[in-house]
Write a protein that holds these residues in place. Structure first.
Motif, PDB file in Angstrom:
ATOM      1  N   ALA A  74      47.210  18.907 -35.544  1.00 42.04           N
ATOM      2  CA  ALA A  74      46.987  18.662 -36.787  1.00 42.04           C
ATOM      3  C   ALA A  74      47.922  17.406 -37.792  1.00 42.04           C
ATOM      4  N   LEU A  75      47.533  19.635 -38.503  1.00 42.57           N
ATOM      5  CA  LEU A  75      49.355  18.879 -39.032  1.00 42.57           C
ATOM      6  C   LEU A  75      50.612  17.806 -38.814  1.00 42.57           C
ATOM      7  N   LYS A  76      50.879  18.577 -37.779  1.00 45.33           N
ATOM      8  CA  LYS A  76      52.090  17.027 -37.620  1.00 45.33           C
ATOM      9  C   LYS A  76      51.474  15.899 -37.839  1.00 45.33           C
ATOM     10  N   TYR A  77      49.701  15.422 -37.083  1.00 48.15           N
ATOM     11  CA  TYR A  77      49.745  14.070 -36.978  1.00 48.15           C
ATOM     12  C   TYR A  77      49.175  13.919 -38.895  1.00 48.15           C
ATOM     13  N   GLY A  78      48.701  14.473 -39.201  1.00 45.38           N
ATOM     14  CA  GLY A  78      48.511  14.383 -40.796  1.00 45.38           C
ATOM     15  C   GLY A  78      50.020  13.992 -41.245  1.00 45.38           C
ATOM     16  N   LYS A  79      50.691  14.358 -41.553  1.00 43.14           N
ATOM     17  CA  LYS A  79      52.317  13.887 -41.932  1.00 43.14           C
ATOM     18  C   LYS A  79      52.970  12.375 -41.372  1.00 43.14           C
ATOM     19  N   ASP A  80      52.537  12.689 -40.386  1.00 43.60           N
ATOM     20  CA  ASP A  80      53.001  11.718 -39.763  1.00 43.60           C
ATOM     21  C   ASP A  80      52.572  10.406 -40.184  1.00 43.60           C
ATOM     22  N   ALA A  81      51.028  10.410 -40.078  1.00 44.55           N
ATOM     23  CA  ALA A  81      50.279   9.223 -40.344  1.00 44.55           C
ATOM     24  C   ALA A  81      49.418   9.140 -42.013  1.00 44.55           C
ATOM     25  N   PHE A  82      50.161  10.248 -42.711  1.00 42.47           N
ATOM     26  CA  PHE A  82      50.050  10.086 -44.410  1.00 42.47           C
ATOM     27  C   PHE A  82      50.991  10.540 -45.160  1.00 42.47           C
ATOM     28  N   GLY A  83      52.441  10.781 -44.870  1.00 42.46           N
ATOM     29  CA  GLY A  83      53.156  12.114 -45.991  1.00 42.46           C
ATOM     30  C   GLY A  83      52.843  12.707 -46.002  1.00 42.46           C
ATOM     31  N   LYS A  84      52.182  13.165 -47.195  1.00 47.43           N
ATOM     32  CA  LYS A  84      52.464  13.841 -48.405  1.00 47.43           C
ATOM     33  C   LYS A  84      51.278  14.217 -48.713  1.00 47.43           C
ATOM     34  N   HIS A  85      50.083  12.799 -48.490  1.00 47.02           N
ATOM     35  CA  HIS A  85      49.055  12.549 -49.562  1.00 47.02           C
ATOM     36  C   HIS A  85      47.462  13.252 -49.220  1.00 47.02           C
ATOM     37  N   TRP A  86      47.266  13.797 -48.769  1.00 47.18           N
ATOM     38  CA  TRP A  86      45.439  13.802 -47.371  1.00 47.18           C
ATOM     39  C   TRP A  86      45.566  14.583 -47.498  1.00 47.18           C
ATOM     40  N   ILE A  87      43.838  15.175 -46.372  1.00 43.98           N
ATOM     41  CA  ILE A  87      43.034  15.812 -47.215  1.00 43.98           C
ATOM     42  C   ILE A  87      42.733  16.303 -45.554  1.00 43.98           C
ATOM     43  N   PHE A  88      42.813  17.412 -45.121  1.00 43.28           N
ATOM     44  CA  PHE A  88      42.397  18.030 -43.149  1.00 43.28           C
ATOM     45  C   PHE A  88      40.843  18.786 -43.975  1.00 43.28           C
ATOM     46  N   GLN A  89      39.539  18.240 -43.340  1.00 41.20           N
ATOM     47  CA  GLN A  89      38.464  19.188 -43.278  1.00 41.20           C
ATOM     48  C   GLN A  89      37.889  19.271 -41.929  1.00 41.20           C
ATOM     49  N   GLN A  90      37.790  20.833 -41.504  1.00 38.19           N
ATOM     50  CA  GLN A  90      37.018  20.723 -40.869  1.00 38.19           C
ATOM     51  C   GLN A  90      35.394  21.277 -41.237  1.00 38.19           C
ATOM     52  N   ASP A  91      34.405  21.222 -39.869  1.00 36.15           N
ATOM     53  CA  ASP A  91      33.027  21.817 -40.337  1.00 36.15           C
ATOM     54  C   ASP A  91      33.219  23.507 -40.105  1.00 36.15           C
ATOM     55  N   GLY A  92      32.169  24.395 -40.207  1.00 32.79           N
ATOM     56  CA  GLY A  92      31.833  25.578 -40.356  1.00 32.79           C
ATOM     57  C   GLY A  92      31.802  25.920 -38.908  1.00 32.79           C
ATOM     58  N   ALA A  93      32.446  25.729 -38.239  1.00 34.05           N
ATOM     59  CA  ALA A  93      32.071  26.810 -36.912  1.00 34.05           C
ATOM     60  C   ALA A  93      32.991  27.360 -37.299  1.00 34.05           C
ATOM     61  N   LYS A  94      32.644  29.407 -37.153  1.00 35.28           N
ATOM     62  CA  LYS A  94      33.227  30.305 -37.298  1.00 35.28           C
ATOM     63  C   LYS A  94      34.903  30.125 -37.411  1.00 35.28           C
ATOM     64  N   LEU A  95      35.295  29.930 -36.064  1.00 36.33           N
ATOM     65  CA  LEU A  95      36.165  29.777 -36.453  1.00 36.33           C
ATOM     66  C   LEU A  95      37.179  28.684 -36.845  1.00 36.33           C
ATOM     67  N   HIS A  96      36.283  28.340 -37.702  1.00 34.51           N
ATOM     68  CA  HIS A  96      37.320  27.471 -39.025  1.00 34.51           C
ATOM     69  C   HIS A  96      36.909  27.758 -40.194  1.00 34.51           C
ATOM     70  N   ILE A  97      36.252  28.411 -40.455  1.00 35.60           N
ATOM     71  CA  ILE A  97      35.989  29.556 -41.270  1.00 35.60           C
ATOM     72  C   ILE A  97      36.307  31.071 -41.526  1.00 35.60           C
ATOM     73  N   HIS A  98      37.075  31.399 -40.569  1.00 34.10           N
ATOM     74  CA  HIS A  98      37.542  32.284 -39.764  1.00 34.10           C
ATOM     75  C   HIS A  98      38.725  33.209 -41.502  1.00 34.10           C
ATOM     76  N   HIS A  99      38.633  33.875 -42.142  1.00 36.01           N
ATOM     77  CA  HIS A  99      39.971  34.060 -43.519  1.00 36.01           C
ATOM     78  C   HIS A  99      40.896  33.463 -43.150  1.00 36.01           C
ATOM     79  N   LEU A 100      41.267  34.110 -42.010  1.00 31.38           N
ATOM     80  CA  LEU A 100      43.029  33.940 -41.026  1.00 31.38           C
ATOM     81  C   LEU A 100      43.047  32.534 -40.651  1.00 31.38           C
ATOM     82  N   THR A 101      42.227  31.274 -40.640  1.00 29.89           N
ATOM     83  CA  THR A 101      42.461  29.897 -40.395  1.00 29.89           C
ATOM     84  C   THR A 101      42.261  29.297 -41.612  1.00 29.89           C
TER      85      THR A 101
END
Length: 154
Positions: A74-101
């Protein structure tokens, strides 16, 4: 999540009928294996296109595997597609809201919507849950799917 019996999401698949017999005629009863072989597929979507598929063939994914195998894509694609200015979002799945994630996302993405600012039950923000996975499932030749490797190939 796909398994050898097809794709099924109990939150999105409903059959409305007047009787059990009518439901059965329209696929209301589906026999399923007790412990089917599963494959989890991750795909990111944005205005510029889609990320490469990430196939996680162990069937379940924890936050460690998500951080190691999915977020870098996700990070590589975001950087390649948008450069430095973009926002990543995910839903409320347990692995998405884990404190380390959440920490990984906070440290690596230029900006992201954290778990405390994600609106609950927001189908408008989750197009994959409501249409794209169904399209994938309809293009799978389920007669060819007899094992986990054939499921992944298909």
């Amino acid at each position: 999540m796909f398994d050898l019996g097809g794709i099924y999401n109990s939150q999105n698949h409903y059959i409305w009928t007047t009787s059990r017999d009518e439901a059965d005629e329209h696929g209301g009863i589906k026999m399923r294996q007790k412990f089917p072989q599963k494959v989890v597929i991750w795909l990111g979507v944005c205005s510029k296109g889609v990320t490469p598929l990430v196939i996680l063939d162990q069937g379940t994914v924890d936050h460690v595997e998500y951080i190691e195998k999915v977020l870098p894509i996700a990070l590589k694609y975001g950087k390649d597609a948008f450069g430095k200015h973009w926002i990543f979002q995910q839903d409320g799945a347990k692995l998405h809201i884990h404190h380390l994630t959440q920490k990984w996302c906070r440290d690596k993405f230029p900006s992201f919507i954290d778990k405390d600012h994600w609106p609950p039950d927001s189908p408008d923000l989750n197009p994959l849950d409501y249409c794209i996975w169904d399209e994938f499932a309809q293009h799978v030749n389920w007669e060819k799917v007899t094992s986990k490797p054939t499921l992944i190939d298909e």
